[in-house]
Design an enzyme around this catalytic site. Structure first.
Site, PDB file in Angstrom:
ATOM      1  N   GLY A  12       3.056  -4.716  -6.479  1.00  0.00           N
ATOM      2  CA  GLY A  12       4.187  -4.447  -5.581  1.00  0.00           C
ATOM      3  C   GLY A  12       5.517  -4.651  -6.276  1.00  0.00           C
ATOM      4  O   GLY A  12       5.584  -4.873  -7.494  1.00  0.00           O
ATOM      5  N   ASP A  33      -4.768  -6.383  -6.103  1.00  0.00           N
ATOM      6  CA  ASP A  33      -3.944  -5.560  -5.225  1.00  0.00           C
ATOM      7  C   ASP A  33      -4.800  -4.448  -4.623  1.00  0.00           C
ATOM      8  O   ASP A  33      -5.704  -3.932  -5.288  1.00  0.00           O
ATOM      9  CB  ASP A  33      -2.776  -4.942  -6.024  1.00  0.00           C
ATOM     10  CG  ASP A  33      -1.580  -4.623  -5.144  1.00  0.00           C
ATOM     11  OD1 ASP A  33      -1.715  -3.756  -4.274  1.00  0.00           O
ATOM     12  OD2 ASP A  33      -0.522  -5.247  -5.328  1.00  0.00           O
ATOM     13  N   ASN A  34      -4.511  -4.084  -3.379  1.00  0.00           N
ATOM     14  CA  ASN A  34      -5.252  -2.958  -2.781  1.00  0.00           C
ATOM     15  C   ASN A  34      -4.435  -1.658  -2.845  1.00  0.00           C
ATOM     16  O   ASN A  34      -4.828  -0.658  -2.274  1.00  0.00           O
ATOM     17  CB  ASN A  34      -5.634  -3.270  -1.330  1.00  0.00           C
ATOM     18  CG  ASN A  34      -4.428  -3.330  -0.410  1.00  0.00           C
ATOM     19  OD1 ASN A  34      -3.280  -3.265  -0.863  1.00  0.00           O
ATOM     20  ND2 ASN A  34      -4.669  -3.457   0.881  1.00  0.00           N
ATOM     21  N   TYR A 146       4.057 -10.116  11.148  1.00  0.00           N
ATOM     22  CA  TYR A 146       4.538 -10.587   9.850  1.00  0.00           C
ATOM     23  C   TYR A 146       5.043 -12.029   9.965  1.00  0.00           C
ATOM     24  O   TYR A 146       4.529 -12.943   9.309  1.00  0.00           O
ATOM     25  CB  TYR A 146       5.650  -9.658   9.380  1.00  0.00           C
ATOM     26  CG  TYR A 146       6.201  -9.954   8.006  1.00  0.00           C
ATOM     27  CD1 TYR A 146       5.442  -9.731   6.864  1.00  0.00           C
ATOM     28  CD2 TYR A 146       7.505 -10.432   7.854  1.00  0.00           C
ATOM     29  CE1 TYR A 146       5.968  -9.998   5.596  1.00  0.00           C
ATOM     30  CE2 TYR A 146       8.027 -10.686   6.592  1.00  0.00           C
ATOM     31  CZ  TYR A 146       7.260 -10.466   5.470  1.00  0.00           C
ATOM     32  OH  TYR A 146       7.770 -10.719   4.220  1.00  0.00           O
ATOM     33  N   TYR A 160      -4.700 -27.448   4.065  1.00  0.00           N
ATOM     34  CA  TYR A 160      -5.568 -27.589   2.878  1.00  0.00           C
ATOM     35  C   TYR A 160      -5.016 -28.663   1.947  1.00  0.00           C
ATOM     36  O   TYR A 160      -5.765 -29.446   1.366  1.00  0.00           O
ATOM     37  CB  TYR A 160      -5.665 -26.252   2.130  1.00  0.00           C
ATOM     38  CG  TYR A 160      -6.849 -25.404   2.542  1.00  0.00           C
ATOM     39  CD1 TYR A 160      -6.924 -24.846   3.805  1.00  0.00           C
ATOM     40  CD2 TYR A 160      -7.899 -25.155   1.657  1.00  0.00           C
ATOM     41  CE1 TYR A 160      -7.990 -24.059   4.190  1.00  0.00           C
ATOM     42  CE2 TYR A 160      -8.974 -24.368   2.029  1.00  0.00           C
ATOM     43  CZ  TYR A 160      -9.025 -23.820   3.286  1.00  0.00           C
ATOM     44  OH  TYR A 160     -10.093 -23.041   3.649  1.00  0.00           O
ATOM     45  N   THR A 176      15.374  -9.846  -0.923  1.00  0.00           N
ATOM     46  CA  THR A 176      15.487  -9.631  -2.364  1.00  0.00           C
ATOM     47  C   THR A 176      15.410  -8.130  -2.624  1.00  0.00           C
ATOM     48  O   THR A 176      14.722  -7.411  -1.910  1.00  0.00           O
ATOM     49  CB  THR A 176      14.330 -10.356  -3.084  1.00  0.00           C
ATOM     50  OG1 THR A 176      14.404 -11.737  -2.744  1.00  0.00           O
ATOM     51  CG2 THR A 176      14.419 -10.213  -4.583  1.00  0.00           C
TER      52      THR A 176
END
Ligand SMILES: NC(=O)c1ccc[n+]([C@@H]2O[C@H](COP(=O)([O-])OP(=O)(O)OC[C@H]3O[C@@H](n4cnc5c(N)ncnc54)[C@H](O)[C@@H]3O)[C@@H](O)[C@H]2O)c1
Length: 315
Positions: A12, A33-34, A146, A160, A176
C-alpha cells in the site's frame, strides 16, 4: 543489527514506503498483502531484491507465516471511499487480522507495531487530541467499520500485552500524504492534486472551514521506525502526525497555486460524520521517541504533485 520483519499491507501507500526504508537499512522484509487497495507497481523495484518476499494473502486468513523478529500491522483499507464497499473486510482486517498477528507475534516472540488511526478520536471534543482522550465515535455510522475496528484492534493489542507480556506498541496515525497514493483514493490531497493536474475543479465538501493536519510520508515513516526501535517505551500508544492545522479551503488554494492550473473550486454537501477539526498532540512522540515532523506542507505537496504528474503523463 538486521532483523527479519513482516509488514502487512506492505504494497500500500505507507507500507511500500516502510518496506523501502527497512530494506535500505539492511533488514529482510516479508510483505503480506491481498492487493485490495495496494498495487504491485508500488513494490516492483523491491521485488528485484533477494531480501524482499511477498505473501499474496488476506491478513484475516490462517496459513503459515515465517518466523520474524518484528511485525508492522498496516493491512487495512484506509480510504473513506472504501468504507461503503468494503466495510466487512475493513472491520475484520483490524480485528481478526490483528488477532492472527498477535498470535504470530506470541509464537515467535516478535515485537509488534499496530497501525491505528486518529479516527479513533471520531469527531473530537478536545483539541488538539492527546493519547489520553477517549474519543467521540459514532459506532454505527458509515465510518464505524474503520474507526471502531481500529479501537477494538487497540483493545486486543493491549489485552495480549497484559495477558501474555507481549512487546506491542500502537501508533495513531494522523492524515498522511505523499507519492503513491491512489488518485481515486478519496482522501483529500490525492483528490485535489488529481483534479488540479487534470484541470478539473477542486471539490470541497461543506464550506471548507473544517481543519486537518497533513504529515508527509517520509516524516511518518521515520515516526513508525522510531516507535519500533525504542527500547522499553514509557507508553504503548503514540500519536504520529503533523501539528499544523490548515482549513480545507487553504489546502485547495495551495494546491491550485503549486500546480499552476486553470481549475477552480466547487462545493458539495459534507459526508456523514466528517470531523470538523483534527490535530494531534505529539508531545509524547517528541519526548519519548525524539521524533517530530520536518517537512513543510509546501515541500511535501510539491513532491506529491511531481509524482502524480509523472504518473499521469506515463499512462
Ligand atoms: N495514510 C493515512 O493517512 C493513514 C492514517 C491513519 C491510519 N493509517 C493506517 O495505515 C495503514 C496503511 O494505510 P495506507 O494509507 O497505506 O492505505 P493503503 O490502502 O494504501 O494500504 C493498505 C494496504 O493493506 C492491504 N490490505 C487491505 N486489507 C487487507 C487484508 N484484509 N489483507 C491483506 N492486505 C490488506 C491493501 O491491499 C494495501 O496494500 C492502514 O492500517 C491505515 O488504517 C493510514
Amino acid at each position: 543489527m538486521s532483523n527479519r520483519i513482516l509488514v502487512t499491507g506492505g504494497a500500500g501507500f505507507l507500507g511500500s514506503h516502510l518496506c523501502e526504508r527497512l530494506l535500505s537499512e539492511g533488514h529482510e522484509v516479508i510483505c503480506l498483502d491481498n492487493f485490495g487497495s495496494g498495487q504491485r507497481d508500488n513494490i516492483k523495484e523491491l521485488e528485484k531484491l533477494s531480501t524482499f518476499t511477498v505473501i499474496d494473502r488476506d491478513v484475516r486468513l490462517t496459513g503459515s507465516l515465517p518466523s520474524v523478529d518484528r511485525i508492522y500491522h498496516l493491512a487495512s483499507r484506509a480510504s473513506p471511499a472504501d468504507f461503503t464497499d468494503f466495510p466487512v473486510n475493513i472491520a475484520l482486517a483490524n480485528t481478526q487480522g490483528t488477532q492472527r498477528l498477535l498470535d504470530h507475534s506470541r509464537a515467535c516472540d516478535a515485537r509488534m507495531v499496530f497501525a491505528s488511526t486518529s479516527e479513533v478520536y471520531g469527531d473530537p471534543e478536545v483539541h488538539p487530541q492527546p493519547e489520553t482522550y477517549t474519543g467521540n465515535v459514532n459506532i454505527r455510522g458509515i465510518r464505524g467499520c474503520y474507526d471502531e475496528s481500529k479501537r477494538f484492534g487497540e483493545t486486543l493489542t493491549v489485552a495480549y500485552q497484559r495477558k501474555f507480556d507481549l512487546d506491542t506498541r500502537t501508533v495513531r496515525i494522523f492524515n498522511t500524504y505523499g507519492p503513491r497514493m491512489r488518485p481515486n483514493d478519496g482522501r483529500v490531497i490525492p483528490t485535489f492534486v488529481t483534479q488540479a493536474v487534470r484541470g478539473d475543479d477542486l471539490t470541497i465538501y461543506g464550506d471548507g472551514e473544517q481543519t486537518r493536519s497533513f504529515c508527509y510520508v517520509e516524516d511518518l515513516i521515520e515516526g513508525l521506525v522510531s516507535l519500533m526501535r525504542v527500547e522499553g517505551p514509557e507508553y504503548d500508544v503514540y500519536n504520529i502526525g503533523k501539528e499544523n492545522e490548515h482549513t480545507i479551503k487553504e489546502l485547495a488554494q495551495e494546491v491550485l497555486n503549486l500546480t499552476d492550473t486553470e481549475s477552480g473550486i466547487v462545493h458539495e454537501p459534507l459526508p456523514e460524520d466528517d470531523p470538523s477539526q483534527r490535530r494531534p498532540d505529539i508531545s509524547r512522540a517528541k519526548a519519548e521517541l525524539n521524533w517530530e515532523p520536518e517537512i513543510s506542507l509546501r515541500e511535501g505537496l510539491n513532491k506529491t504533485i511531481e509524482q502524480f504528474k509523472r504518473n499521469m503523463n506515463s499512462v
